[in-house]
Design an enzyme around this catalytic site. Structure first.
Site, PDB file in Angstrom:
ATOM      1  N   ASP A 274       0.828  -1.209   0.000  1.00 14.22           N
ATOM      2  CA  ASP A 274       0.000   0.000   0.000  1.00 14.22           C
ATOM      3  C   ASP A 274       0.865   1.262   0.000  1.00 14.22           C
ATOM      4  OD1 ASP A 274      -2.245  -1.627  -0.008  1.00 14.22           O
ATOM      5  OD2 ASP A 274      -2.520  -1.536   2.153  1.00 14.22           O
TER       6      ASP A 274
ATOM      7  N   HIS B  67      -5.553  -9.500   0.835  1.00 15.94           N
ATOM      8  CA  HIS B  67      -4.654  -8.347   0.927  1.00 15.94           C
ATOM      9  C   HIS B  67      -3.737  -8.415   2.150  1.00 15.94           C
ATOM     10  CE1 HIS B  67      -3.491  -4.408  -0.461  1.00 15.94           C
ATOM     11  NE2 HIS B  67      -3.674  -3.882   0.734  1.00 15.94           N
TER      12      HIS B  67
END
Length: 324
Positions: A101, A299
């Site tokens: 991220d 994720h």
């Protein structure tokens, strides 16, 4: 027993907390939101034991690292300054970076601005900056007219800050579960405009889960209860500033050696990087060395599939002769 050391330093105007273990070539692990250095807990020890010096900082405004109240202090130039300043503090000319991220985007920015400081990048889940003629917050606002969008919800100062601070355990429990392979994250888009993030997220089953214990979740709850969420949210509020800054290297490829690890049930690969993003890696990176996809992971891959994630990272790091 973990053998990492907690350290503190004054870097680029911030009080920075980081964890360190091992000796050898430097590997820096960079997290996103709502993560902490602790999200790398399964990787730090094994990588250090393989002969590397591993450093995992809390990023600007999160965990034990301070951060300004205003979002304009979270743009590219400030984040790159943080990472480069950390290298200076560590006495290192360069490092291998791995990130997820915002942490991975920080590594990409550093590689574009100061490639001599990046020996290689091991990217997790986020394969590149997705090209867009529309700014990220403008796009999020447009999408939020049709359905819930967490980036738009985060954009207004004070709103998400209050909601999340009022229920940190509930938010973190729900968002971690929703981002895992146990849930299809993009189903949050089914919720109507105006929904709060906590209400848009699914109710999560009681802990422990197969990949997170009560105590591990409590580590995040305690950290964000103390720091608040504004620092992490400011990374989103600065997205347009960073988008403007990156126009300077739009169309240029990341110049450093690049390795990629993705997961087959990752929300970002499904929803934020266009169709078939893995086929476009060579359009964004000059030197793609290897690409791996992990099964049965979402994720939260470095926690959901820690052994596989760590083993793949170690395999890539073992090729140091390719980029040392």
């Amino acid at each position: 027993m973990a053998r990492w050391s907690h350290r503190y330093a004054r870097v680029n105007g911030l009080d920075v907390h980081y964890v360190e273990q091992g000796e050898g070539p430097l590997v820096v692990l960079l997290h996103g939101f709502p993560h902490l250095w602790f999200s790398w807990r399964h990787q730090i020890g094994p990588i250090a034991d393989a002969g590397f010096r591993v450093v995992a900082p809390d990023m600007r405004g999160m965990g034990g690292t301070s951060g300004p109240a205003g979002h304009r202090e979270y743009g590219v130039e400030h984040i790159v300054g943080d990472v480069a300043g950390l290298l200076d503090h560590l006495g290192a000319e360069r490092a291998v970076f791995s990130g997820l991220d915002f942490g991975l985007f920080a590594a990409y920015d550093l590689a574009h601005r100061h490639p001599e400081r990046v020996a290689a990048i091991i990217g997790l889940e986020n394969p590149f900056f997705t090209p867009s003629e529309e700014s990220p917050l403008t796009l999020a606002a447009r999408q939020a007219k049709r359905h819930f969008n967490h980036i738009h919800y985060f954009a207004e100062p004070g709103v998400a800050d209050r909601d999340l601070a009022a229920a940190p355990r509930e938010f973190l429990r729900r968002v971690f579960y929703a981002l895992s392979s146990d849930y299809h994250y993009l189903d949050v888009w089914r919720k109507p405009p105006g929904t709060t993030y906590i209400d848009a997220l699914p109710d999560a089953p009681p802990l422990p889960w197969r990949w997170m214990s009560d105590l591990e979740l409590e580590f995040y709850v305690d950290a964000y209860s103390r720091s608040g969420f504004t620092g992490g949210l400011n990374w989103y509020r600065a997205m347009d500033l960073s988008w403007e800054h990156r126009k300077a290297y739009a169309g240029r490829k990341n110049p450093v050696p690049f390795y990629f690890i993705g997961s087959e049930q990752d929300a970002d690969l499904e929803g934020w990087h266009g169709d078939d993003p893995l086929s476009k890696l060579h359009e964004h990176h000059e030197d793609v060395r290897d690409v791996r996809m992990l099964k049965d992971a979402g994720h939260m891959m470095q926690m959901e599939r820690p052994e596989e994630t760590t083993a793949t990272m170690l395999e890539f790091l073992g090729r140091s002769g390719e980029w040392a």
